[in-house]
Design a protein around this motif. Structure first.
Motif, PDB file in Angstrom:
ATOM      1  N   TYR A  10       0.839  -1.201   0.000  1.00 12.03           N
ATOM      2  CA  TYR A  10       0.000   0.000   0.000  1.00 12.03           C
ATOM      3  C   TYR A  10       0.873   1.249   0.000  1.00 12.03           C
ATOM      4  O   TYR A  10       1.747   1.415   0.846  1.00 12.03           O
ATOM      5  CB  TYR A  10      -0.944   0.040   1.203  1.00 12.03           C
ATOM      6  CG  TYR A  10      -1.820   1.268   1.158  1.00 12.03           C
ATOM      7  CD1 TYR A  10      -2.854   1.361   0.231  1.00 12.03           C
ATOM      8  CD2 TYR A  10      -1.584   2.361   1.992  1.00 12.03           C
ATOM      9  CE1 TYR A  10      -3.641   2.500   0.142  1.00 12.03           C
ATOM     10  CE2 TYR A  10      -2.376   3.501   1.915  1.00 12.03           C
ATOM     11  CZ  TYR A  10      -3.394   3.569   0.991  1.00 12.03           C
ATOM     12  OH  TYR A  10      -4.165   4.703   0.891  1.00 12.03           O
ATOM     13  N   TYR A  11       0.595   2.139  -0.940  1.00  7.00           N
ATOM     14  CA  TYR A  11       1.347   3.379  -1.055  1.00  7.00           C
ATOM     15  C   TYR A  11       0.523   4.501  -0.419  1.00  7.00           C
ATOM     16  O   TYR A  11      -0.517   4.887  -0.948  1.00  7.00           O
ATOM     17  CB  TYR A  11       1.639   3.696  -2.520  1.00  7.00           C
ATOM     18  CG  TYR A  11       2.476   4.940  -2.715  1.00  7.00           C
ATOM     19  CD1 TYR A  11       3.838   4.928  -2.445  1.00  7.00           C
ATOM     20  CD2 TYR A  11       1.905   6.127  -3.169  1.00  7.00           C
ATOM     21  CE1 TYR A  11       4.619   6.058  -2.620  1.00  7.00           C
ATOM     22  CE2 TYR A  11       2.673   7.259  -3.347  1.00  7.00           C
ATOM     23  CZ  TYR A  11       4.027   7.220  -3.068  1.00  7.00           C
ATOM     24  OH  TYR A  11       4.788   8.359  -3.240  1.00  7.00           O
ATOM     25  N   PRO A  12       0.959   5.035   0.726  1.00 11.14           N
ATOM     26  CA  PRO A  12       0.153   6.036   1.426  1.00 11.14           C
ATOM     27  C   PRO A  12       0.143   7.391   0.717  1.00 11.14           C
ATOM     28  O   PRO A  12       1.144   7.808   0.133  1.00 11.14           O
ATOM     29  CB  PRO A  12       0.843   6.145   2.788  1.00 11.14           C
ATOM     30  CG  PRO A  12       2.260   5.742   2.528  1.00 11.14           C
ATOM     31  CD  PRO A  12       2.200   4.696   1.440  1.00 11.14           C
ATOM     32  N   ARG A  13      -1.024   8.033   0.769  1.00 12.03           N
ATOM     33  CA  ARG A  13      -1.153   9.392   0.226  1.00 12.03           C
ATOM     34  C   ARG A  13      -1.189  10.360   1.410  1.00 12.03           C
ATOM     35  O   ARG A  13      -2.183  11.045   1.650  1.00 12.03           O
ATOM     36  CB  ARG A  13      -2.426   9.513  -0.598  1.00 12.03           C
ATOM     37  CG  ARG A  13      -2.492   8.591  -1.821  1.00 12.03           C
ATOM     38  CD  ARG A  13      -3.846   8.732  -2.476  1.00 12.03           C
ATOM     39  NE  ARG A  13      -4.052   7.842  -3.598  1.00 12.03           N
ATOM     40  CZ  ARG A  13      -4.206   8.246  -4.860  1.00 12.03           C
ATOM     41  NH1 ARG A  13      -4.146   9.531  -5.151  1.00 12.03           N
ATOM     42  NH2 ARG A  13      -4.416   7.376  -5.822  1.00 12.03           N
ATOM     43  N   THR A  14      -0.106  10.404   2.146  1.00 17.91           N
ATOM     44  CA  THR A  14      -0.056  11.137   3.409  1.00 17.91           C
ATOM     45  C   THR A  14      -0.313  12.629   3.226  1.00 17.91           C
ATOM     46  O   THR A  14      -1.092  13.239   3.982  1.00 17.91           O
ATOM     47  CB  THR A  14       1.316  10.925   4.084  1.00 17.91           C
ATOM     48  OG1 THR A  14       1.558   9.524   4.199  1.00 17.91           O
ATOM     49  CG2 THR A  14       1.345  11.561   5.460  1.00 17.91           C
ATOM     50  N   GLU A  15       0.308  13.212   2.237  1.00 18.23           N
ATOM     51  CA  GLU A  15       0.176  14.666   2.032  1.00 18.23           C
ATOM     52  C   GLU A  15      -1.262  15.054   1.714  1.00 18.23           C
ATOM     53  O   GLU A  15      -1.805  16.015   2.261  1.00 18.23           O
ATOM     54  CB  GLU A  15       1.108  15.121   0.908  1.00 18.23           C
ATOM     55  CG  GLU A  15       1.081  16.633   0.677  1.00 18.23           C
ATOM     56  CD  GLU A  15       2.021  17.065  -0.440  1.00 18.23           C
ATOM     57  OE1 GLU A  15       1.917  18.229  -0.871  1.00 18.23           O
ATOM     58  OE2 GLU A  15       2.854  16.247  -0.878  1.00 18.23           O
ATOM     59  N   LEU A  16      -1.905  14.292   0.830  1.00 17.24           N
ATOM     60  CA  LEU A  16      -3.292  14.575   0.474  1.00 17.24           C
ATOM     61  C   LEU A  16      -4.197  14.399   1.684  1.00 17.24           C
ATOM     62  O   LEU A  16      -5.077  15.238   1.948  1.00 17.24           O
ATOM     63  CB  LEU A  16      -3.740  13.656  -0.660  1.00 17.24           C
ATOM     64  CG  LEU A  16      -5.203  13.786  -1.102  1.00 17.24           C
ATOM     65  CD1 LEU A  16      -5.503  15.179  -1.620  1.00 17.24           C
ATOM     66  CD2 LEU A  16      -5.538  12.733  -2.174  1.00 17.24           C
ATOM     67  N   ALA A  17      -4.005  13.324   2.437  1.00 14.36           N
ATOM     68  CA  ALA A  17      -4.832  13.080   3.622  1.00 14.36           C
ATOM     69  C   ALA A  17      -4.689  14.214   4.629  1.00 14.36           C
ATOM     70  O   ALA A  17      -5.691  14.705   5.181  1.00 14.36           O
ATOM     71  CB  ALA A  17      -4.441  11.747   4.261  1.00 14.36           C
TER      72      ALA A  17
END
Length: 373
Positions: A10-17
């Motif tokens: 799983y590649y996290p979308r940390t910045e968007l979240a």
């Protein structure tokens, strides 16, 4: 300690979240709508990025999918199933997540004179109560000591199924009245359905939420998967070629994850063999074949043209091209228009910026192109 095993692919979308949750927490917005076609990772983003981050930032979080709810074939039964499941989910959230006793929280709810009432089954042995989304949201807002974030997945289903008007109005009422306490992120995979929900001036959710396109992942995602492959197998992938395959498959994360899984499990596979194996394994061919078989030949030819990037379907040259393919003398503009409306209602095509025609689901376009249908 959590018993949930971390998904290594799983590649996290940390910045968007972070950007979305902070915007909601700081009151920049109280409601957001994320659009992307199916299989683009919206649900995983809600559950693996948004939910834990929001909880860390002090929210109680409730997730509900209008697509996953068990529904029967009958349209009216679908509506009943969704209403019951949705209100049950809200009441469960009220009980468990907000940590209040069921009797205390729901004991005040008697005969509710509000549109959208449905029966909610209780687990404590008492008779079902009559309630509605707006009343449950009121109880949640008044009981919770923390801000609440509602994650409503595939919200366009409420526009697709008949008899949902009362439920939608009740939901809008509750979210409107308590927007200072209850924030919401909607997701949708149907442009046409979301327009019906949010852009129609007569719709209950008209301009209720700030609309955002769920961005495609880029090369950083495929490089991430290629690095994992190298760590597990001990040999590298051509990252440029790997990203080109991602583009070829319409930026669909599910396909790239499955390709990577196949390569790790069977390192003897070539990259192209893994791509073909993935397209076969996912099973989307059967799903698309079924859709394809239900279409007329003219509808199929229209979809082929749109998949090739052609939008001038009403021009004389295009209509003559279609007539020649079908072996008829001519095809009128009104006939094309009727077929286009049917394809839009079936969510097979949609209109983008500047009224540009597009295949609504990337996996369907992939199937058309890869199989040279």
């Amino acid at each position: 300690m959590s018993n949930i095993t971390k998904d290594p692919l799983y590649y996290p979308r940390t910045e968007l979240a972070e950007r979305l949750v902070v915007s909601l927490k700081d009151g920049i917005s109280h409601a957001l709508t994320l659009f992307a076609p199916r299989r683009m990772g919206k649900t995983q983003f809600l559950l693996q990025d948004i939910k834990p981050l929001a909880e860390k930032m002090g929210f109680h979080v409730c997730y509900f999918s209008f697509m996953d709810t068990f529904i029967s074939g009958d349209n009216q039964a679908q509506g009943t199933d969704i209403q019951q499941a949705f209100c049950q989910a809200l009441s469960t959230f009220l009980t468990k997540t907000v940590q209040v006793k069921l009797n205390k929280a729901l004991g005040k709810i008697k005969t509710v004179e509000i549109a959208g009432m449905v029966g909610v089954g209780l687990d404590n042995g008492k008779l079902p109560v009559q309630t509605s989304p707006s009343r449950l949201l009121q109880e949640i807002a008044e009981t919770s000591q923390k801000p609440v974030l509602m994650l409503f997945d595939e919200i366009q289903e409420l526009a697709r199924i008949k008899g949902m008007q009362a439920l939608v109005k009740s939901l809008r009422t509750g979210l409107d009245m308590y927007q200072s306490k209850i924030k919401v992120i909607f997701t949708g995979s149907s442009t046409n359905g979301l327009r019906t929900m949010f852009n129609d001036s007569k719709a209950p959710f008209f301009h209720f939420a700030h609309a955002l396109n769920f961005p495609n992942l880029g090369r950083d995602f495929t490089d991430f998967l290629a690095d994992i492959y190298q760590q597990r197998v001990g040999k590298g992938l051509d990252k440029t070629v790997f990203f080109t395959i991602f583009q070829r498959l319409n930026y669909t994360p599910l396909y790239m994850r499955t390709i990577t899984q196949n390569l790790i499990i069977d390192p003897e596979l070539s990259l192209e063999q893994a791509v073909q194996k993935t397209l076969d394994e996912i099973g989307f061919q059967n799903e698309n074949v079924q859709q394809w078989q239900q279409l007329s030949e003219l509808e199929r030819q229209i979809l082929r043209l749109i998949a090739q990037g052609k939008s001038a379907l009403y021009s004389q040259d295009t209509r003559q091209q279609l007539a020649n393919l079908l072996g008829v003398e001519q095809i009128s503009s009104s006939t094309i228009q009727g077929k286009m409306r049917k394809l839009e209602r079936a969510d097979l095509i949609t209109r983008g910026v500047g009224d540009e025609l597009k295949i609504n689901q990337p996996q369907f376009q992939t199937w058309l192109i890869e199989n040279k249908i």
